[in-house]
Design an enzyme around this catalytic site. Structure first.
Site, PDB file in Angstrom:
ATOM      1  N   ARG A  50      11.612 -14.765 -27.277  1.00  0.00           N
ATOM      2  CA  ARG A  50      12.658 -15.580 -26.648  1.00  0.00           C
ATOM      3  C   ARG A  50      12.025 -16.777 -25.921  1.00  0.00           C
ATOM      4  O   ARG A  50      12.620 -17.846 -25.824  1.00  0.00           O
ATOM      5  CB  ARG A  50      13.498 -14.731 -25.679  1.00  0.00           C
ATOM      6  CG  ARG A  50      14.516 -15.524 -24.893  1.00  0.00           C
ATOM      7  CD  ARG A  50      15.748 -14.746 -24.438  1.00  0.00           C
ATOM      8  NE  ARG A  50      15.507 -13.373 -24.053  1.00  0.00           N
ATOM      9  CZ  ARG A  50      14.937 -12.966 -22.902  1.00  0.00           C
ATOM     10  NH1 ARG A  50      14.552 -13.841 -22.013  1.00  0.00           N
ATOM     11  NH2 ARG A  50      14.769 -11.671 -22.660  1.00  0.00           N
ATOM     12  N   TYR A 102      31.695 -35.812 -32.006  1.00  0.00           N
ATOM     13  CA  TYR A 102      31.863 -34.598 -32.808  1.00  0.00           C
ATOM     14  C   TYR A 102      32.854 -33.677 -32.075  1.00  0.00           C
ATOM     15  O   TYR A 102      32.713 -33.445 -30.859  1.00  0.00           O
ATOM     16  CB  TYR A 102      30.493 -33.927 -32.973  1.00  0.00           C
ATOM     17  CG  TYR A 102      30.579 -32.563 -33.599  1.00  0.00           C
ATOM     18  CD1 TYR A 102      31.022 -32.419 -34.910  1.00  0.00           C
ATOM     19  CD2 TYR A 102      30.246 -31.418 -32.891  1.00  0.00           C
ATOM     20  CE1 TYR A 102      31.123 -31.164 -35.488  1.00  0.00           C
ATOM     21  CE2 TYR A 102      30.342 -30.160 -33.463  1.00  0.00           C
ATOM     22  CZ  TYR A 102      30.776 -30.042 -34.759  1.00  0.00           C
ATOM     23  OH  TYR A 102      30.878 -28.807 -35.320  1.00  0.00           O
ATOM     24  N   ASP A 173      23.329 -38.324 -29.034  1.00  0.00           N
ATOM     25  CA  ASP A 173      23.355 -37.416 -30.184  1.00  0.00           C
ATOM     26  C   ASP A 173      23.008 -38.261 -31.409  1.00  0.00           C
ATOM     27  O   ASP A 173      23.770 -39.127 -31.828  1.00  0.00           O
ATOM     28  CB  ASP A 173      24.759 -36.789 -30.301  1.00  0.00           C
ATOM     29  CG  ASP A 173      24.859 -35.791 -31.455  1.00  0.00           C
ATOM     30  OD1 ASP A 173      24.095 -35.927 -32.427  1.00  0.00           O
ATOM     31  OD2 ASP A 173      25.724 -34.897 -31.391  1.00  0.00           O
ATOM     32  N   LYS A 198      22.023 -30.539 -39.999  1.00  0.00           N
ATOM     33  CA  LYS A 198      22.391 -31.678 -40.834  1.00  0.00           C
ATOM     34  C   LYS A 198      21.145 -32.260 -41.524  1.00  0.00           C
ATOM     35  O   LYS A 198      20.538 -31.585 -42.319  1.00  0.00           O
ATOM     36  CB  LYS A 198      23.160 -32.698 -39.991  1.00  0.00           C
ATOM     37  CG  LYS A 198      24.228 -32.063 -39.049  1.00  0.00           C
ATOM     38  CD  LYS A 198      25.369 -31.382 -39.785  1.00  0.00           C
ATOM     39  CE  LYS A 198      26.258 -30.532 -38.896  1.00  0.00           C
ATOM     40  NZ  LYS A 198      26.858 -31.186 -37.752  1.00  0.00           N
TER      41      LYS A 198
HETATM   42  C1  LIG Z   1      27.447 -30.815 -36.495  1.00  0.00           C
HETATM   43  C2  LIG Z   1      27.265 -31.641 -35.302  1.00  0.00           C
HETATM   44  C3  LIG Z   1      27.002 -31.057 -34.062  1.00  0.00           C
HETATM   45  C4  LIG Z   1      26.978 -29.544 -33.857  1.00  0.00           C
HETATM   46  O1  LIG Z   1      25.894 -28.975 -34.517  1.00  0.00           O
HETATM   47  P1  LIG Z   1      25.924 -27.461 -35.123  1.00  0.00           P
HETATM   48  O2  LIG Z   1      24.565 -27.339 -35.699  1.00  0.00           O
HETATM   49  O3  LIG Z   1      27.023 -27.439 -36.139  1.00  0.00           O
HETATM   50  O4  LIG Z   1      26.198 -26.539 -34.002  1.00  0.00           O
HETATM   51  C5  LIG Z   1      26.787 -31.889 -32.983  1.00  0.00           C
HETATM   52  N1  LIG Z   1      26.841 -33.227 -33.106  1.00  0.00           N
HETATM   53  C6  LIG Z   1      27.105 -33.831 -34.294  1.00  0.00           C
HETATM   54  C7  LIG Z   1      27.147 -35.317 -34.374  1.00  0.00           C
HETATM   55  C8  LIG Z   1      27.332 -33.055 -35.430  1.00  0.00           C
HETATM   56  O5  LIG Z   1      27.609 -33.650 -36.586  1.00  0.00           O
END
Ligand SMILES: *Cc1c(COP(=O)(O)O)cnc(C)c1O
Length: 390
Positions: A50, A102, A173, A198
């Site tokens: 962890r 998002y 982000d 992604k």
């Molecule tokens: C998908 C996404 C998230 C969340 O990520 P997960 O891996 O699905 O939890 C956050 N910000 C953006 C811009 C995203 O496209």
């Protein structure tokens, strides 16, 4: 020696790496929960997974080097990363966020964090003057650029200057452009978020998330949080993301090339009313994106002439799946109003432009001829079906 980006995707910032003792080219998956201690008071540096795991740490070093941060922390998903980051705030703190984020981030802020006493102002950071929303409790600005899904582009350096002036953290982000195209820390941000699910992972096969920072203080706080709440990325998933990152540059180039071809096609389609892609010269975000990023990415949002046509397209593509997510080798079509942004209140969603005529496409690495042919078939076949919908 400063290594170039594509090389760092394979080796990270080499000087910071400990050698793997067997010489294995593919970094091993340390599938272990715990580690033996030589004697009381001594540690190998690894006590419990962890807190520390060599595979996860290797991945974290690679991601830190791609985003030019001093530290990166790998979490079990993008949302786990953002949730952990929000733990650095306390009740009473106020955060300015981009309005078009998002959907999962908005859900987290407005349901969980708000309940815990943090307040938010959701502002269109690409158009409005954010200074007027700053008050004595404001602690941070949280943006995406380009935004998900409306592709609004915000000038990161400009927002960073406002953040510095008022002693606020700037959190960006960077999921949509990936570190291959954009490095917010170099533009003045303090923290970068990634949904590693992604582009970093890139294969639609696992979830992951990252917080990257160039502040030792934030890194220390986050190391404490990750060990306490236990949302770190598992060893096998860390390995999958490491493998994905090896091909990040060539995937980003090919996906962007496909996106440009698809944008040209969509712009020529009479049933497509608007195409949102920052790489369209003269479009709102074009100049800023060109200035602060090395590319425009592979995400496209477009509006078709009716809700029925939108639904028809989602049902009739033969190659492109109708699925949530983005940034993988497979091109995906998403319907934000019932998927990624379903939990955003309808009036807010519509005010942001996310109507039921809006589709989001993540271009993958297939042959663009097949992708365009697929979209053309789905759009052209609508006239024949129209009678069925009315
Ligand atoms: C998908 C996404 C998230 C969340 O990520 P997960 O891996 O699905 O939890 C956050 N910000 C953006 C811009 C995203 O496209």
């Amino acid at each position: 020696m400063e290594l170039e980006f594509a090389t760092r995707c394979l080796y990270g910032d080499k000087e910071k790496f400990e050698k793997e003792s067997t010489g294995a080219i593919s970094f091993p998956i340390y599938q272990t929960a715990t580690y033996a201690h030589p004697e009381v008071g001594q540690s190998t540096g690894f006590d419990y997974s962890r807190l520390q795991n060599p595979t996860r740490e290797h991945l974290e070093k690679v991601v830190a080097s791609l985003e030019k941060g001093i530290d990166a922390l790998a979490f079990s998903s993008g949302m786990a990363a953002i949730t952990a980051l929000m733990e650095i705030f306390k009740p009473g703190d106020h955060i300015i966020t981009e309005a078009d984020l998002y959907g999962g981030s908005i859900r987290l802020f407005d349901n969980i964090n708000k309940k815990n006493g943090v307040t938010f102002s959701h502002v269109n950071c690409s158009k409005e003057d954010i200074s007027k929303y700053i008050n004595e409790n404001t602690k941070a600005i949280y943006i995406e650029t380009p935004t998900n899904p409306m592709m609004n582009v915000t000038d990161i350096r400009k927002i960073a200057d406002i953040a510095k002036e008022h002693d606020l953290l700037l959190i960006v982000d960077n999921t949509f452009l990936s570190p291959y195209f954009q490095n917010p820390l170099e533009l003045g941000a303090d923290v970068v978020i990634h949904s590693g699910t992604k582009y970093l992972g890139g294969h639609n096969d696992t979830l992951a998330g990252f917080v990257v920072t160039n502040s030792q203080e934030i890194s220390d706080k986050l190391r404490f949080i990750i060990k306490t709440i236990g949302s770190g990325l598992a060893p096998f998933d860390s390995w999958l993301i490491l493998r994905g990152i090896k091909t990040l540059p060539i995937r980003m180039e090919k996906s962007q090339e496909n996106a440009k071809a698809i944008v040209d096609f969509l712009l020529s389609e009479p049933k497509v009313k608007k195409v949102y892609y920052p790489g369209i010269p003269g479009s709102d975000g074009y100049e800023i994106c060109k200035k602060q990023a090395r590319g425009f990415g592979a995400m496209i949002t477009f509006e078709v002439e009716s809700k029925d046509l939108a639904k028809h397209i989602l049902k009739h593509t033969q190659i492109i799946p109708f699925a949530e997510s983005l940034g993988g080798v497979e091109t995906l079509l998403t319907y934000p109003c019932t998927q990624t942004h379903a939990d955003v209140p309808e009036d807010v969603r519509i005010a942001n432009g996310i109507t039921d005529c809006v589709l989001r496409l993540s271009a993958g690495i297939e042959d663009s001829k097949d992708l365009i042919g697929d979209l053309k078939y789905a759009i052209d076949s609508y006239d024949g079906y129209k009678a069925l919908y009315i």
